[in-house]
Design an enzyme around this catalytic site. Structure first.
Site, PDB file in Angstrom:
ATOM      1  N   GLY A   1      52.440  36.541  50.549  1.00 48.00           N
ATOM      2  CA  GLY A   1      53.660  35.728  50.567  1.00 48.00           C
ATOM      3  C   GLY A   1      54.264  35.671  51.950  1.00 48.00           C
ATOM      4  O   GLY A   1      53.793  36.330  52.885  1.00 48.00           O
TER       5      GLY A   1
ATOM      6  N   ARG B   1      57.665  37.006  56.564  1.00 51.63           N
ATOM      7  CA  ARG B   1      58.648  36.863  57.656  1.00 51.63           C
ATOM      8  C   ARG B   1      58.939  35.400  57.950  1.00 51.63           C
ATOM      9  O   ARG B   1      59.494  35.074  58.992  1.00 51.63           O
ATOM     10  CB  ARG B   1      58.132  37.555  58.915  1.00 51.63           C
ATOM     11  CG  ARG B   1      56.714  37.156  59.310  1.00 51.63           C
ATOM     12  CD  ARG B   1      56.315  37.860  60.561  1.00 51.63           C
ATOM     13  NE  ARG B   1      54.903  37.664  60.833  1.00 51.63           N
ATOM     14  CZ  ARG B   1      54.324  38.010  61.966  1.00 51.63           C
ATOM     15  NH1 ARG B   1      55.055  38.567  62.926  1.00 51.63           N
ATOM     16  NH2 ARG B   1      53.048  37.819  62.155  1.00 51.63           N
TER      17      ARG B   1
ATOM     18  N   LYS C   1      59.655  31.320  61.544  1.00 52.47           N
ATOM     19  CA  LYS C   1      58.744  32.467  61.438  1.00 52.47           C
ATOM     20  C   LYS C   1      59.317  33.618  62.253  1.00 52.47           C
ATOM     21  O   LYS C   1      59.584  33.468  63.445  1.00 52.47           O
ATOM     22  CB  LYS C   1      57.354  32.100  61.960  1.00 52.47           C
ATOM     23  CG  LYS C   1      56.353  33.253  61.886  1.00 52.47           C
ATOM     24  CD  LYS C   1      54.959  32.778  62.193  1.00 52.47           C
ATOM     25  CE  LYS C   1      53.954  33.925  62.262  1.00 52.47           C
ATOM     26  NZ  LYS C   1      52.607  33.448  62.566  1.00 52.47           N
TER      27      LYS C   1
ATOM     28  N   ASP D   1      58.314  44.322  59.072  1.00 49.93           N
ATOM     29  CA  ASP D   1      59.749  44.324  59.350  1.00 49.93           C
ATOM     30  C   ASP D   1      60.355  42.926  59.305  1.00 49.93           C
ATOM     31  O   ASP D   1      61.523  42.745  59.619  1.00 49.93           O
ATOM     32  CB  ASP D   1      60.017  44.981  60.713  1.00 49.93           C
ATOM     33  CG  ASP D   1      59.269  44.286  61.830  1.00 49.93           C
ATOM     34  OD1 ASP D   1      58.659  43.221  61.587  1.00 49.93           O
ATOM     35  OD2 ASP D   1      59.288  44.811  62.967  1.00 49.93           O
ATOM     36  N   GLY D   2      59.528  41.935  58.979  1.00 47.30           N
ATOM     37  CA  GLY D   2      60.058  40.577  58.876  1.00 47.30           C
ATOM     38  C   GLY D   2      60.234  39.876  60.215  1.00 47.30           C
ATOM     39  O   GLY D   2      60.677  38.729  60.267  1.00 47.30           O
TER      40      GLY D   2
ATOM     41  N   ARG E   1      58.479  26.330  63.085  1.00 45.02           N
ATOM     42  CA  ARG E   1      57.216  25.606  62.890  1.00 45.02           C
ATOM     43  C   ARG E   1      57.443  24.391  62.000  1.00 45.02           C
ATOM     44  O   ARG E   1      58.348  24.385  61.154  1.00 45.02           O
ATOM     45  CB  ARG E   1      56.179  26.501  62.189  1.00 45.02           C
ATOM     46  CG  ARG E   1      56.040  27.886  62.737  1.00 45.02           C
ATOM     47  CD  ARG E   1      54.767  28.535  62.250  1.00 45.02           C
ATOM     48  NE  ARG E   1      54.814  28.955  60.846  1.00 45.02           N
ATOM     49  CZ  ARG E   1      53.860  29.677  60.288  1.00 45.02           C
ATOM     50  NH1 ARG E   1      52.785  30.027  60.981  1.00 45.02           N
ATOM     51  NH2 ARG E   1      53.947  30.044  59.027  1.00 45.02           N
TER      52      ARG E   1
ATOM     53  N   ASP F   1      44.718  33.079  52.908  1.00 45.00           N
ATOM     54  CA  ASP F   1      46.166  32.840  52.973  1.00 45.00           C
ATOM     55  C   ASP F   1      46.554  32.168  54.293  1.00 45.00           C
ATOM     56  O   ASP F   1      47.718  31.833  54.489  1.00 45.00           O
ATOM     57  CB  ASP F   1      46.944  34.152  52.797  1.00 45.00           C
ATOM     58  CG  ASP F   1      46.510  35.229  53.776  1.00 45.00           C
ATOM     59  OD1 ASP F   1      45.323  35.595  53.770  1.00 45.00           O
ATOM     60  OD2 ASP F   1      47.350  35.697  54.558  1.00 45.00           O
ATOM     61  N   ASN F   2      45.588  31.980  55.177  1.00 43.35           N
ATOM     62  CA  ASN F   2      45.875  31.297  56.444  1.00 43.35           C
ATOM     63  C   ASN F   2      45.193  29.933  56.513  1.00 43.35           C
ATOM     64  O   ASN F   2      45.035  29.370  57.590  1.00 43.35           O
ATOM     65  CB  ASN F   2      45.434  32.167  57.629  1.00 43.35           C
ATOM     66  CG  ASN F   2      46.300  33.406  57.790  1.00 43.35           C
ATOM     67  OD1 ASN F   2      47.448  33.428  57.326  1.00 43.35           O
ATOM     68  ND2 ASN F   2      45.771  34.430  58.423  1.00 43.35           N
TER      69      ASN F   2
ATOM     70  N   ASP G   1      49.097  29.315  61.036  1.00 38.01           N
ATOM     71  CA  ASP G   1      49.196  30.770  61.174  1.00 38.01           C
ATOM     72  C   ASP G   1      48.413  31.294  62.376  1.00 38.01           C
ATOM     73  O   ASP G   1      47.463  32.077  62.261  1.00 38.01           O
ATOM     74  CB  ASP G   1      48.743  31.474  59.885  1.00 38.01           C
ATOM     75  CG  ASP G   1      49.851  31.478  58.840  1.00 38.01           C
ATOM     76  OD1 ASP G   1      50.741  30.612  58.932  1.00 38.01           O
ATOM     77  OD2 ASP G   1      49.851  32.345  57.948  1.00 38.01           O
TER      78      ASP G   1
HETATM   79  P1  AMP Z   1      48.818  36.909  58.825  1.00 41.05           P
HETATM   80  O1  AMP Z   1      47.390  37.146  58.425  1.00 41.05           O
HETATM   81  O2  AMP Z   1      49.186  37.415  60.164  1.00 41.05           O
HETATM   82  O3  AMP Z   1      49.168  35.450  58.692  1.00 41.05           O
HETATM   83  O4  AMP Z   1      49.764  37.726  57.824  1.00 41.05           O
HETATM   84  C1  AMP Z   1      49.365  38.285  56.609  1.00 41.05           C
HETATM   85  C2  AMP Z   1      50.548  38.665  55.742  1.00 41.05           C
HETATM   86  O5  AMP Z   1      51.326  39.668  56.382  1.00 41.05           O
HETATM   87  C3  AMP Z   1      51.508  37.527  55.441  1.00 41.05           C
HETATM   88  O6  AMP Z   1      51.973  37.720  54.130  1.00 41.05           O
HETATM   89  C4  AMP Z   1      52.605  37.745  56.432  1.00 41.05           C
HETATM   90  O7  AMP Z   1      53.822  37.189  56.037  1.00 41.05           O
HETATM   91  C5  AMP Z   1      52.678  39.257  56.492  1.00 41.05           C
HETATM   92  N1  AMP Z   1      53.242  39.773  57.750  1.00 41.05           N
HETATM   93  C6  AMP Z   1      52.663  39.811  58.967  1.00 41.05           C
HETATM   94  N2  AMP Z   1      53.477  40.381  59.873  1.00 41.05           N
HETATM   95  C7  AMP Z   1      54.607  40.715  59.224  1.00 41.05           C
HETATM   96  C8  AMP Z   1      55.843  41.345  59.598  1.00 41.05           C
HETATM   97  N3  AMP Z   1      56.072  41.763  60.851  1.00 41.05           N
HETATM   98  N4  AMP Z   1      56.784  41.511  58.646  1.00 41.05           N
HETATM   99  C9  AMP Z   1      56.569  41.113  57.390  1.00 41.05           C
HETATM  100  N5  AMP Z   1      55.442  40.545  56.968  1.00 41.05           N
HETATM  101  C10 AMP Z   1      54.472  40.332  57.855  1.00 41.05           C
HETATM  102 MG    MG Z   2      49.405  34.233  57.470  1.00 45.23          MG
END
Ligand code: AMP
Ligand code: MG
Length: 487
Positions: free
Chosen positions: A82, A85, A104, A116-117, A167, A243-244, A253
């Site tokens: 989900g 952030r 983002k 940490d969002g 974005r 998910d990307n 992403d």
């Molecule tokens: P990504 O593959 O980088 O697109 O991220 C994979 C998952 O990790 C997604 O659900 C992102 O929202 C979550 N995510 C990545 N970095 C953070 C962060 N610093 N805080 C919260 N969620 C994160």
């Molecule tokens: Mg992602």
């Protein structure tokens, strides 16, 4: 501002406000992205805009929310993920249809898991620059309006400062959005999501015999074409988890992406990808794998496995046709000949053995003259700047002989061919070291280099003599640069 996604049932998302970013400042903005949503340069500079970019205020009628999705990460089912952030504000009507605005790095959400969002300045600048660079290269991508920074510290390998990227895309729905409902065994929600996507983004499929199979086929086609675009420009995404993967076939992403420099088909741009699952050479096959994951998720709606399989089977031929067309254009061919594949395979073999810079190779190839006297050696050799990219000059010469013969076959005219090749072989791409220089200056609060680099990358095919240095090979210090999932 409207918000069609917010009209979906409430289990598709969580409504929440962005977490304010303390004392934000504008790091960068793209006037081209702004123009897409009817924002002018002056409004980009206003405090009220900055407040929105930072998540400290929300636009009128925005309905901020974070979406839920799941996905396969590095080939393994990861369950619920989900927007950990990201916060979707709503959509702006434009002449090309509604465009969603998403922040983002806007703070914790129910999907943040261990995170940490927040997003760091470094990765926010990289996403911003690459989104706009890819758009200028003509590659389907989400866009980036701006980056807002703050001195607020966030912990990664070291303490870094945080930032928010705004974005834009017609939608941020991913393959994983569908997998979410499939794996939770909630076919009604799956259907609601598919019907929403078809109605808004693939309306022509509504009347197909099996609209869900037609959706799978359309997404498979777009994904195959996107992979061909990536390969042709040497772009590596780095984290091709389901998910990307955008349901629109756009690049989304941006994380530890890279552009191919010294050519190596096994190159891995993401330091966290120890197995090389997402290496350059694997990308097309992974694109197909991801479409299978989507097909699996859509199966309850599609019905027969054979129907889903037929939709997925378009991947290979679509990818092959697109990559061949793109590569022929990169070589300046105006016709297709039977043995072009052989010539291309020989070229990739030669690139793989000699590791020339991918971008410089194609750009310099445009200067080749069909009837030049190639008997001279050294600097006097007419192909010198191109040939010098190769350790094995004889291998290059042998290939160039075939290439010249192929050009003669279609009576290729040097000047016309060069113009056509320069329009498809970029001179300027976002090399990691260029991003790094801009990032390090920005970390010192000097944002001029980000702006300058953006300007250069917005005209990737043009000769920009004043910016020749931006087309140069990476300096020695850059060989230590690593990008990872830490962002
Ligand atoms: P990504 O593959 O980088 O697109 O991220 C994979 C998952 O990790 C997604 O659900 C992102 O929202 C979550 N995510 C990545 N970095 C953070 C962060 N610093 N805080 C919260 N969620 C994160
Ligand atoms: Mg992602």
């Amino acid at each position: 501002m409207q918000h069609s996604f917010a009209g979906l049932p409430s289990d598709f998302y969580t409504r929440l406000m962005p977490t304010p970013l303390p004392q934000p400042y504008l790091v960068a903005a793209s006037s081209q992205a702004a123009a897409l949503i009817g924002l002018d340069q002056a409004s980009l500079a206003e405090q009220s805009t900055l407040d929105i970019l930072a998540g400290n205020a929300i636009p009128d009628q925005a309905q901020p929310l974070s979406a839920v999705y799941s996905g396969h990460q590095f080939g393994v089912w990861a369950g619920q993920l989900g927007d950990g952030r990201a916060i979707l504000l709503g959509e702006v009507p434009t002449e090309h249809g509604p465009i969603e605005l998403q922040l983002k790095g806007a703070g914790l959400t129910p999907y943040s898991r261990m995170g940490d969002g927040r997003a760091v300045l470094r990765s926010s600048i990289r996403e911003f620059l690459c989104s706009e660079a890819m758009a200028a290269l003509g590659i389907p991508t989400s866009r980036a309006l701006a980056v807002a920074g703050s001195d607020q510290g966030v912990v990664r390998e070291t303490i870094e400062t945080s930032a928010v990227v705004l974005r834009m895309a017609p939608t941020f729905i991913r393959f994983g959005s569908f997998e979410h409902w499939f794996y939770r065994n909630q076919p009604e929600q799956l259907k609601t999501l598919a019907d929403y996507v078809i109605a808004r983004f693939y309306p022509q499929l509504r009347d197909a015999a099996n609209p869900y199979a037609a959706l799978l086929e359309a997404v498979t086609r777009r994904t195959a074409e996107l992979m061909a675009h990536w390969q042709a420009v040497g772009f590596m995404h780095g984290v091709m988890n389901t998910d990307n993967m955008s349901i629109l076939g756009e690049t989304i992403d941006y994380g530890p992406f890279g552009f191919m420099e010294a050519f190596d088909s096994n190159h891995i741009c993401n330091h966290s990808d120890s197995q090389g699952r997402y290496s350059y050479g694997n990308q097309p096959q992974i694109g197909h794998w991801n479409c299978y994951a989507l097909g699996q998720a859509l199966l309850p709606l599609i019905g027969e496995v054979e129907t889903a399989q037929a939709a997925l089977d378009v991947y290979q031929p679509v990818f092959a046709a697109k990559i061949d067309a793109l590569l022929r254009a990169k070589l300046g061919f105006t016709t297709a000949q039977d043995d072009d594949r052989d010539l291309l395979d020989a070229m990739f073999g030669m690139l793989h053995d000699n590791h020339p810079d991918f971008t410089l190779f194609f750009r310099r190839l445009g200067n080749l003259q069909v009837d030049a006297d190639t008997s001279e050696e050294g600097n006097a050799h007419p192909d010198a700047p191109l040939r010098d990219l190769f350790i094995d000059r004889a291998a290059f010469d042998a290939w160039a002989l075939r290439y010249r013969a192929r050009l003669r076959q279609e009576n290729s005219i040097d000047s016309l061919r060069k113009a056509a090749m320069d329009a498809v072989n970029p001179k300027y791409v976002l090399r990691n070291y260029l991003a790094q220089v801009a990032i390090e200056k920005a970390q010192q609060k000097d944002f001029t280099e980000v702006a300058r680099l953006l300007k250069v990358l917005q005209r990737p095919f043009d000769e920009q003599p004043e910016h020749e240095a931006y087309a140069a090979l990476p300096p020695d210090w850059a060989s230590h640069l690593e990008v990872s999932c830490s962002s």
